[in-house]
Design an enzyme around this catalytic site. Structure first.
Site, PDB file in Angstrom:
ATOM      1  CG  HIS A  10     -17.020 -34.369 -21.164  1.00  0.00           C
ATOM      2  ND1 HIS A  10     -15.930 -33.789 -21.768  1.00  0.00           N
ATOM      3  CD2 HIS A  10     -17.662 -33.378 -20.517  1.00  0.00           C
ATOM      4  CE1 HIS A  10     -15.910 -32.495 -21.487  1.00  0.00           C
ATOM      5  NE2 HIS A  10     -16.956 -32.211 -20.729  1.00  0.00           N
ATOM      6  CG  ASN A  50     -18.056 -25.524 -15.941  1.00  0.00           C
ATOM      7  OD1 ASN A  50     -18.261 -24.705 -16.810  1.00  0.00           O
ATOM      8  ND2 ASN A  50     -17.905 -26.831 -16.193  1.00  0.00           N
ATOM      9  CG  ASP A  62     -13.671 -34.317 -23.945  1.00  0.00           C
ATOM     10  OD1 ASP A  62     -14.137 -35.086 -23.087  1.00  0.00           O
ATOM     11  OD2 ASP A  62     -13.999 -33.121 -24.043  1.00  0.00           O
ATOM     12  CB  SER A  71     -17.552 -29.103 -21.303  1.00  0.00           C
ATOM     13  OG  SER A  71     -16.413 -29.393 -20.558  1.00  0.00           O
TER      14      SER A  71
END
Length: 576
Positions: free
Chosen positions: A147, A235, A105, A300
Site C-alpha cells: 500500500h 472509503n 503508511d 488512498s
C-alpha cells in the site's frame, strides 16, 4: 499535555503508565502514551489536573483503500496513468525537486527502480517503538504490504508520480497487515515537526471511523510550521467528517473520482472534503519487486495525487513554507477545475473542485507582417491633421487624455483620479495577502494642469515578489535609483513575468515613475488588474474643458490655451 508542561513533568507522568512513552518536549508537543485502567486514568487526571489537556483512547488505524486488483491481473502499461493525465501532471515533468514528501503508511520499497534513488527510509513505528532509520538501511520502514509503495509512487515515482522530482521518505506507521494505532501516527508527526527537512508535505492515506482531538493538536502544529498535510477522505461512502484524520480542519481532505469524472462509489463526501482527485483504478508501483506495477482503488490513491501537487507548489514557490495555510491553499489551487465530478450526494454538501498541475501557456505565433500602404503624393504646406479622439469603451470611462491605458481586451481607461490603482493582480480576484503578484501604482496630481497626473509610488508585492526580496519592491519617484533600472523576473521559469520600473523627469523638473511588464501570456493564470482582465472602474473622467485641451492638438497649434508642457506617466504590457 498543556503546552507549559516541562520535560521533567512529562517524564514523571509517563512513569505512571504501563509501557509509558512520551514525545521529546519541548522540540515536539507534549504527548504521553501507555496503558492504564479506568481507575488509573482518573487518578492521573486528578493528580496532574493542571497539566493534562485531553485524554482519549488510542484507536486502530487502517489503510484507506477499497479492494485491490488481484496480483495476477493484467496491467495496461501506458505512457502515463489516467490520473496523471487528468490533472495535467504529464505536461511538465521533473517537478518537486528539493521538496520532501513524508508518506505515513505501510513503508516504501525504496529500492524500486522507478523511484530513481529519490526514496529513503525515514522512521519505523510499526513495532510500537520509534526506530529512526539510516538512509542506507533499506530493511528499515520496508513495505511488506504494498500500500505504501503504491501511494508513494503516485506522489513522486518516475512516469507514475505527480511530482517526479520530489524526495520521498518512508514513515512506517502501519504494520504489514495495513493496521496501526493513532499514537504511531502522532509520534511520527511530532518527529517530523522536530526533525523533518523543509519544505515538507505529509501524505496520509489512512484513518478510521473515530475523532481524535489529540491528533488534531499534533497536525495543527505541523501546518502552523509551514507543512502541508494531505489525507484520504475514507472509503465508507458516507460523511467524511466522521473519519479521522479527514475531519481535521487544517488538513487537506481528498475525495475520489473515477476516469470520466464520476464519483468513486466508495468515496466519502461532505463538508469536510477540500478537493477531489483520481482514485479509481490507479496504476502505480507494486511493492513486491523492484520493477513491478499494481492497480488499486480508494481515497488512498486520490490522496497522493494532491500530495504531489503540494510538492510542486513548494517547488515553484520557495517561500511557501513561510506562508499561511490559506496562502498555500491558494497557490495549490491556482489551477483548478470546478463542477467536474458527477454523482456527489447533495447532503451533506461537498465542494466540487479538482486541483490541477500548473501548466505553461503556449507561446502565441508571431503576427503576420502587415504591408505598408503606398504613400500619397506629398503636397506643399499641408494643413495640420486633427488628432483623433479615442472612442470611449462601452460601459467604461471615456479614454480621453493621458495617462490612459489598455487592458487585454483593448478597452481604454483614464487614470484621472488620484489614488492607488491596481495594475496587475495574479491570479485575478485574489486578495492582497494571498496574491502571487500584485502591482499597485499611486497616481498623484503634481502640477496645476488638470492632466498633471503621474505615478509617484509603485509597489510590487505578493509571494513571487517576496521570494525575490523580503517585503517586495517599493519605488518612490522622489528617490532616484542608484543605477539604471533593470528587468526583474518573477515566478517559476515557465510562468516567468518580467517587470521594470523606470524613473522620469518632466521638462519642469517633476519626477515620476513609468511601469513596464512583459510576458503576461506565459503565466498560465487569469490576470487581473488594469493590464489584465479587470475593468478599471474606480476612475473619474476629466471635465469637457480638460478633455478638449488634452485631445485637440490642432487647436493648440492654432493658439488654443494649454497649460505648459506635460509628460504623463505611462504603463505598458506585453502578452507575448
Amino acid at each position: 499535555m498543556k503546552e507549559y508542561c516541562t520535560a521533567e513533568q512529562l517524564q514523571q507522568i509517563s512513569n505512571e503508565f504501563q509501557d509509558g512513552q512520551h514525545t521529546h518536549h519541548p522540540s515536539e508537543l507534549a504527548f504521553v502514551h501507555g496503558f492504564l485502567t479506568d481507575e488509573g486514568i482518573n487518578q492521573v487526571r486528578a493528580t496532574y489536573s493542571d497539566l493534562v489537556g485531553t485524554c482519549e483512547e488510542d484507536p486502530l488505524v487502517k489503510k484507506a483503500w477499497e479492494v485491490p486488483v488481484p496480483a495476477n491481473s493484467s496491467l495496461e502499461r501506458r505512457t502515463y496513468p489516467w490520473g496523471i493525465l487528468d490533472i495535467n501532471a504529464d505536461v511538465v515533468r521533473g517537478r518537486g525537486v528539493g521538496v520532501n514528501a513524508y508518506v505515513l503508511d505501510t513503508g516504501i520499497r525504496t529500492t524500486h527502480a522507478l523511484f530513481g534513488g529519490r526514496a529513503f527510509p525515514g522512521v519505523d513505528y510499526s513495532s510500537n517503538v520509534l526506530e529512526v532509520c539510516l538512509p542506507t538501511d533499506t530493511s528499515c520502514a520496508a513495505d511488506g504490504h504494498g500500500h505504501g509503495t503504491h501511494c508513494a509512487g503516485t506522489v513522486g515515482a518516475t512516469t507514475y508520480g505527480v511530482a517526479d522530482g520530489a524526495t520521498l521518505w518512508a514513515m512506517k506507521v502501519l504494520d504489514d497487515s495495513g493496521n496501526g494505532y493513532t499514537w504511531w501516527s502522532i509520534f511520527t508527526e511530532q518527529w517530523i515537526l522536530a526533525n523533518g527537512i523543509r519544505p515538507a508535505v505529509l501524505s496520509m492515506s489512512l484513518g478510521g471511523d473515530y475523532i481524535s482531538t489529540t491528533e488534531e493538536t499534533s497536525i495543527d502544529a505541523l501546518v502552523a510550521d509551514g507543512i502541508t498535510v494531505v489525507v484520504a477522505a475514507g472509503n465508507g461512502n458516507t460523511d467524511a467528517c466522521t473519519f479521522n484524520p479527514a475531519w481535521i480542519p487544517s488538513v487537506i481532505t481528498v475525495a475520489s473520482y473515477a476516469s470520466g469524472g464520476s464519483k468513486s462509489g466508495f468515496s466519502n463526501y461532505g463538508t469536510c472534503i477540500d478537493v477531489w482527485a483520481p482514485g479509481s483504478d490507479i496504476l502505480s508501483l507494486g511493492g513486491y519487486d523492484d520493477s513491478g506495477l499494481a492497480t488499486n482503488s480508494g481515497t488512498s490513491m486520490a490522496c497522493p495525487h494532491v500530495s504531489g501537487l503540494a510538492a510542486i507548489m513548494y517547488h515553484e514557490n520557495p517561500t511557501a513554507g513561510t506562508m499561511t495555510a490559506s496562502q498555500r491553499w491558494n497557490l495549490l489551487t491556482a489551477s483548478q477545475r470546478t463542477g467536474y465530478v458527477t454523482g456527489i450526494p447533495t447532503t451533506p454538501a461537498s465542494v466540487n473542485l479538482v486541483a490541477l498541475a500548473p501548466t505553461p501557456s503556449p507561446t502565441p505565433a508571431p503576427p503576420s507582417p502587415t504591408p505598408s500602404p503606398t504613400p500619397s503624393p506629398t503636397k506643399a504646406n499641408p494643413a495640420p491633421t486633427p488628432t483623433a479622439t479615442p472612442a470611449p469603451t462601452p460601459g467604461g470611462a471615456s479614454a480621453v487624455g493621458d495617462p490612459h491605458l489598455k487592458n487585454v481586451h483593448g478597452e481604454r481607461f483614464d487614470l484621472m483620479k488620484p489614488g492607488k490603482h491596481v495594475m496587475l493582480n495574479i491570479p485575478r480576484g485574489m486578495s492582497p495577502e494571498n496574491s502571487l503578484l500584485l502591482v499597485q501604482a499611486d497616481a498623484v496630481r503634481l502640477g496645476e494642469h488638470c492632466a498633471d497626473m503621474y505615478f509617484h509610488h509603485v509597489n510590487i508585492t505578493g509571494s513571487w515578489a517576496e521570494a525575490k526580496q523580503v517585503g517586495g519592491y517599493q519605488y518612490v519617484a522622489s528617490q532616484q535609483a542608484a543605477k539604471p533600472s533593470e528587468w526583474i523576473a518573477f515566478g517559476p521559469v515557465f510562468r516567468e513575468v518580467t517587470l521594470k520600473v523606470v524613473h522620469g523627469t518632466t521638462e519642469v523638473g517633476l519626477t515620476y515613475l513609468n511601469f513596464f511588464v512583459k510576458n503576461l501570456g506565459r503565466v498560465g493564470l487569469v490576470v487581473g488588474g488594469l493590464l489584465g482582465e479587470d475593468d478599471h472602474k474606480d476612475v473619474s473622467t476629466p471635465s469637457k474643458h480638460c478633455g478638449r485641451e488634452l485631445t485637440l492638438a490642432d487647436e493648440a497649434a492654432q493658439g488654443a490655451h494649454v497649460h505648459g508642457p506635460s509628460v504623463a506617466s505611462v504603463a505598458a504590457a506585453s502578452f507575448d
